[in-house]
Design a protein around this motif. Structure first.
Motif, PDB file in Angstrom:
ATOM      1  N   ALA A  57     -11.963  -9.693  -5.484  1.00  0.00           N
ATOM      2  CA  ALA A  57     -12.429  -8.613  -4.626  1.00  0.00           C
ATOM      3  C   ALA A  57     -11.485  -8.356  -3.458  1.00  0.00           C
ATOM      4  O   ALA A  57     -11.429  -7.238  -2.932  1.00  0.00           O
ATOM      5  N   GLU A  58     -10.728  -9.375  -3.058  1.00  0.00           N
ATOM      6  CA  GLU A  58      -9.800  -9.206  -1.942  1.00  0.00           C
ATOM      7  C   GLU A  58      -8.738  -8.150  -2.234  1.00  0.00           C
ATOM      8  O   GLU A  58      -8.184  -7.531  -1.314  1.00  0.00           O
ATOM      9  N   LEU A  59      -8.464  -7.923  -3.494  1.00  0.00           N
ATOM     10  CA  LEU A  59      -7.478  -6.913  -3.869  1.00  0.00           C
ATOM     11  C   LEU A  59      -7.895  -5.526  -3.387  1.00  0.00           C
ATOM     12  O   LEU A  59      -7.049  -4.701  -3.014  1.00  0.00           O
ATOM     13  N   ILE A  60      -9.188  -5.260  -3.379  1.00  0.00           N
ATOM     14  CA  ILE A  60      -9.673  -3.934  -2.998  1.00  0.00           C
ATOM     15  C   ILE A  60      -9.307  -3.616  -1.556  1.00  0.00           C
ATOM     16  O   ILE A  60      -8.786  -2.537  -1.253  1.00  0.00           O
ATOM     17  N   ALA A  61      -9.561  -4.548  -0.650  1.00  0.00           N
ATOM     18  CA  ALA A  61      -9.244  -4.311   0.763  1.00  0.00           C
ATOM     19  C   ALA A  61      -7.751  -4.112   0.963  1.00  0.00           C
ATOM     20  O   ALA A  61      -7.325  -3.228   1.724  1.00  0.00           O
ATOM     21  N   ARG A  62      -6.953  -4.902   0.277  1.00  0.00           N
ATOM     22  CA  ARG A  62      -5.504  -4.800   0.427  1.00  0.00           C
ATOM     23  C   ARG A  62      -4.983  -3.453  -0.060  1.00  0.00           C
ATOM     24  O   ARG A  62      -4.219  -2.768   0.643  1.00  0.00           O
ATOM     25  N   GLU A  63      -5.403  -3.036  -1.251  1.00  0.00           N
ATOM     26  CA  GLU A  63      -4.908  -1.781  -1.804  1.00  0.00           C
ATOM     27  C   GLU A  63      -5.504  -0.575  -1.079  1.00  0.00           C
ATOM     28  O   GLU A  63      -4.846   0.461  -0.944  1.00  0.00           O
ATOM     29  N   ALA A  64      -6.733  -0.698  -0.608  1.00  0.00           N
ATOM     30  CA  ALA A  64      -7.346   0.391   0.151  1.00  0.00           C
ATOM     31  C   ALA A  64      -6.584   0.645   1.445  1.00  0.00           C
ATOM     32  O   ALA A  64      -6.409   1.796   1.869  1.00  0.00           O
ATOM     33  N   ALA A  65      -6.116  -0.419   2.083  1.00  0.00           N
ATOM     34  CA  ALA A  65      -5.340  -0.269   3.317  1.00  0.00           C
ATOM     35  C   ALA A  65      -4.050   0.492   3.049  1.00  0.00           C
ATOM     36  O   ALA A  65      -3.623   1.331   3.865  1.00  0.00           O
ATOM     37  N   ILE A  66      -3.418   0.230   1.912  1.00  0.00           N
ATOM     38  CA  ILE A  66      -2.190   0.940   1.550  1.00  0.00           C
ATOM     39  C   ILE A  66      -2.500   2.412   1.275  1.00  0.00           C
ATOM     40  O   ILE A  66      -1.781   3.305   1.718  1.00  0.00           O
TER      41      ILE A  66
END
Length: 332
Positions: A49-58
């Motif tokens: 799930a941590e991937l979502i926050a990272r890619e959303a920020a980009i």
């Protein structure tokens, strides 16, 4: 300028949404599509799930740009943390497909997030309207990646447009201005495109994959479960994936029942994925892959689709309507 629900109500420059492609469509691609005047989407499978926050920020960038996230309903039933992370990222649009979105509609609306869902039959579209989704994406069987149903884009679009009143987008087989113009002329409010972006540098494909994409023709895809079965992925049986044909599909597409026990073949696929060997590893792409003939930044692809469709619609409508009326008057 093109005027549809997506441009007038959402304020997009072009009525184009970049499909949420798991694994290859992440923050960079979503950002590029949105900056170009469409709406970019991040594709999420069953990653952490941590991937979502990272890619959303980009995708959001420093200017708080809009973006969307695509999730698989069957996956969030097993992994509710994915939905929680997506809501926390607060996308403009959330796509829930491959299962019923009904249990999640009210909560997403409470958070001010619009909801889209892909449908593959008229009945699914009518049910989605009853579930109060905001946007329906008609996905024909020629689309890349995982699909269900057996109906091609054009007949399905006609059936759904006759059955529902909510905004309808089209997915499957659209990779040039001609496809965009056809969808809009038929009554769709926009298009949902993925295959035409696969060779863009913002897409998370490696160079070896881009080369194969550019070489592929429209006849070089297959709707198969071979890759999912060999990797032990949890995709339900009713959702095969359209990918480029290769040695692995040639050998195993018609022998799925023996594949779970074929440890050597499964190891061969795992090794090929690690080594980026696409004679064996998968590249998911739709039948429109034959229209992708050069590497082009995602923003340029979106501009070309939108501007080209506008020119085509202006010219064609003039010929079909004004030109015909003028010639009829002259004959009279």
């Amino acid at each position: 300028m093109l005027h549809t629900y997506l441009t007038t109500s959402w304020g997009l420059r072009y009525p184009i949404i970049g499909a949420p492609m798991v694994g290859v469509g992440r923050g960079r691609l979503a950002r590029a599509v949105s900056e170009a005047g469409g709406l970019g989407m991040i594709g999420i499978g069953t990653e952490p799930a941590e991937l979502i926050a990272r890619e959303a920020a980009i995708a959001r960038g420093t200017d708080q740009g809009r973006f969307g996230i695509g999730l698989m309903t069957w996956a969030i039933e097993k992994r509710p943390d994915l939905l929680e992370a997506a809501i926390e990222a607060h996308p403009f649009l959330l796509s829930l497909s491959f299962g019923s979105p009904a249990p999640y509609v009210e909560r997403l609306h409470q958070h001010g997030i619009l909801l889209a869902t892909q449908v593959n039959t008229r009945a699914e579209a009518v049910q989605a309207v009853g579930d109060k989704v905001d946007l329906i994406v008609v996905q024909g069987v020629e689309a890349g990646g995982h699909v269900t149903g057996q109906v091609s884009t054009l007949p399905l679009l006609q059936a759904v447009l006759d059955a529902v009143q909510v905004p309808v987008l089209v997915a499957g087989g659209i990779a040039t201005p001609h496809g965009v113009a056809a969808a809009l002329a038929a009554g769709a409010e926009g298009v949902w495109v993925g295959t035409c972006l696969l060779a863009s540098p913002e897409c998370e494909h490696v160079e070896q994959a881009r080369v194969r994409i550019l070489q592929a023709q429209e006849t070089d895809t297959i709707l198969t479960r071979a890759f999912d079965v060999a990797q032990g992925l949890a995709w339900p049986e009713q959702y095969p994936g359209r990918a480029l044909r290769n040695h692995f599909t040639q050998q195993w597409h018609d022998r799925l029942e023996t594949l779970p026990q074929a440890s050597e073949a499964r190891q061969q696929l795992a090794t090929a994925i690690a080594n980026k060997n696409y004679d064996v590893a998968s590249i998911y792409a739709g039948e429109a892959v034959g229209l992708v003939t050069r590497q082009q930044p995602a923003g340029e692809v979106i501009h070309a689709l939108g501007n080209g469709a506008e020119r085509l619609l202006r010219t064609r409508s003039s010929l079909l309507l004004d030109g015909y009326e003028a010639s009829s008057e002259d004959e009279g």
